[in-house]
Structures are given as structure tokens and as C-alpha cells.
Design a protein around this motif. Structure first.
Motif, PDB file in Angstrom:
ATOM      1  N   ASP A   1      -4.486 -27.429  34.696  1.00 22.16           N
ATOM      2  CA  ASP A   1      -5.441 -28.001  34.079  1.00 22.16           C
ATOM      3  C   ASP A   1      -6.642 -27.171  34.023  1.00 22.16           C
ATOM      4  O   ASP A   1      -6.623 -26.418  34.604  1.00 22.16           O
ATOM      5  N   ASP A   2      -7.783 -27.697  33.566  1.00 25.60           N
ATOM      6  CA  ASP A   2      -8.843 -27.197  33.353  1.00 25.60           C
ATOM      7  C   ASP A   2      -9.701 -26.899  34.444  1.00 25.60           C
ATOM      8  O   ASP A   2     -10.192 -25.715  34.920  1.00 25.60           O
ATOM      9  N   GLU A   3      -9.483 -27.809  35.633  1.00 22.46           N
ATOM     10  CA  GLU A   3      -9.911 -27.701  37.284  1.00 22.46           C
ATOM     11  C   GLU A   3      -9.135 -26.437  37.734  1.00 22.46           C
ATOM     12  O   GLU A   3      -9.965 -25.710  38.254  1.00 22.46           O
ATOM     13  N   ALA A   4      -7.996 -26.271  37.533  1.00 22.80           N
ATOM     14  CA  ALA A   4      -7.227 -25.179  38.142  1.00 22.80           C
ATOM     15  C   ALA A   4      -7.611 -24.051  37.473  1.00 22.80           C
ATOM     16  O   ALA A   4      -8.061 -22.739  38.159  1.00 22.80           O
TER      17      ALA A   4
ATOM     18  N   SER B   1     -10.372 -23.392  35.895  1.00 25.78           N
ATOM     19  CA  SER B   1     -12.028 -22.980  36.282  1.00 25.78           C
ATOM     20  C   SER B   1     -11.997 -22.405  37.667  1.00 25.78           C
ATOM     21  O   SER B   1     -13.008 -21.499  38.195  1.00 25.78           O
ATOM     22  N   SER B   2     -10.872 -22.417  38.597  1.00 20.76           N
ATOM     23  CA  SER B   2     -10.877 -22.045  39.901  1.00 20.76           C
ATOM     24  C   SER B   2     -10.578 -20.520  39.845  1.00 20.76           C
ATOM     25  O   SER B   2     -10.920 -19.941  40.915  1.00 20.76           O
TER      26      SER B   2
ATOM     27  N   ARG C   1     -12.677 -18.363  38.186  1.00 25.95           N
ATOM     28  CA  ARG C   1     -13.563 -17.790  37.714  1.00 25.95           C
ATOM     29  C   ARG C   1     -14.084 -16.591  38.472  1.00 25.95           C
ATOM     30  O   ARG C   1     -14.419 -15.466  37.855  1.00 25.95           O
TER      31      ARG C   1
ATOM     32  N   VAL D   1     -14.083 -23.186  29.464  1.00 25.01           N
ATOM     33  CA  VAL D   1     -13.643 -23.784  30.710  1.00 25.01           C
ATOM     34  C   VAL D   1     -14.734 -23.871  31.963  1.00 25.01           C
ATOM     35  O   VAL D   1     -15.035 -24.938  32.596  1.00 25.01           O
ATOM     36  N   THR D   2     -15.468 -22.833  31.887  1.00 22.14           N
ATOM     37  CA  THR D   2     -16.674 -22.827  32.796  1.00 22.14           C
ATOM     38  C   THR D   2     -17.726 -22.296  32.092  1.00 22.14           C
ATOM     39  O   THR D   2     -17.680 -21.614  31.084  1.00 22.14           O
TER      40      THR D   2
ATOM     41  N   TYR E   1      -4.773 -20.330  28.875  1.00 24.83           N
ATOM     42  CA  TYR E   1      -6.155 -20.270  29.362  1.00 24.83           C
ATOM     43  C   TYR E   1      -6.485 -18.776  29.075  1.00 24.83           C
ATOM     44  O   TYR E   1      -5.419 -17.899  29.320  1.00 24.83           O
TER      45      TYR E   1
END
Length: 150
Positions: free
Chosen positions: A12-15, A17-18, A20, A71-72, A146
Motif C-alpha cells: 500500500d501507499d504507507e509501505a 512511503s516508508s 522514502r 506518495v510522499t 511504485y
């Protein structure tokens, strides 16, 4: 300015963004290539599947295409994390070998016209095949595709 880019599969987007600060690393299945602009590559691929053509569209048409979403939030450190559009992920997952070969030819032509001798020396068809494999995994697992670049 061209980037080193990693296309990767994340749940997902949260994973996504991690990634970055340090990039996807070994934690995420990925495909790496060098010296391409991730956002223009993603737009080029999306345009190819939405409006198929072996000929690269004029630059103005590409620049007018929908670009991938961050995403970020972008910062001044040069790191970019984009989500590939879901429709592109599905299109790549379902692409035939002929589709990928045609897209690689078109993409190579565009990069060569823009970058000349500074064009990446990566095998762009191999990159697309790897990204298509990731896309198929994303579709099958419900994850997303991504890009991370620096």
C-alpha cells in the motif's frame, strides 16, 4: 535531470512511503534501472496502453498526459516516490510480449532523441518485462506498483 530508479511492489501507499529515506532495499521485490526520469517513463507507458501506437507521440502530447501521483511530498533532497496508476499496473500485468517489445522500442526512441549519448545503457525491454512481472504480482496480491528514485 535523469535518475536512478527502482520500480517496486508494495502492499500500500504507507509501505511505499516508508521507502522514502533509504529506498526499497531488499524488503520489497524490485527492478532497477538508471538514468531515466521516472515520471515521464510512467506517463509514456500509460499513454502507450491508453492510446497504442508504435510511434512516440509529440513531446507536447506527452507533457499534457496525466502524470503519476506522489506518495510522499517532494523535498529538496532529490528523492521521488510515485505510485503507478492502477490502470497502468493492470495494463502492464496483462501486456503481451509483443506489447512490451513495441513499448520498449517506442520508449528507446524517445530517450535516444532526448538524451542522445547520455541515454541509459540498461536493457529497456528487460526493465519493462521486470516491471510487468511486478505488476502481475501487484494485481494478484492487491498491492501496488511504485517507483523510488534519486
Amino acid at each position: 535531470m535523469a535518475h536512478d530508479i527502482v520500480f517496486f511492489l508494495a502492499p500500500d501507499d504507507e509501505a511505499a512511503s516508508s521507502t522514502r529515506l533509504l529506498g526499497p532495499g531488499a524488503a520489497f521485490e524490485s527492478v532497477t534501472c538508471r538514468f531515466i526520469e521516472p515520471d515521464s517513463a510512467i506517463a509514456e507507458w500509460d499513454m502507450f496502453f491508453e492510446e497504442p501506437s508504435a510511434e512516440a507521440p509529440p513531446l507536447e502530447q506527452l507533457l499534457g498526459w496525466a502524470w503519476p501521483e506522489w506518495v510522499t511530498a517532494p523535498l529538496n533532497d532529490g528523492v521521488e516516490v510515485f505510485a503507478l496508476p492502477e490502470r497502468l499496473t493492470r495494463a502492464l500485468a496483462n501486456a503481451s510480449s509483443a506489447d512490451l517489445e513495441e513499448l520498449a522500442g517506442r520508449w528507446t526512441t524517445r530517450l535516444r532523441s532526448e538524451d542522445g549519448d547520455d541515454m541509459t545503457d540498461d536493457d529497456l525491454l528487460a526493465v519493462l518485462r521486470g516491471v510487468a512481472r511486478l505488476a502481475a504480482s501487484a494485481v494478484n496480491t492487491g498491492g501496488g506498483l511504485y517507483s523510488w528514485s534519486f
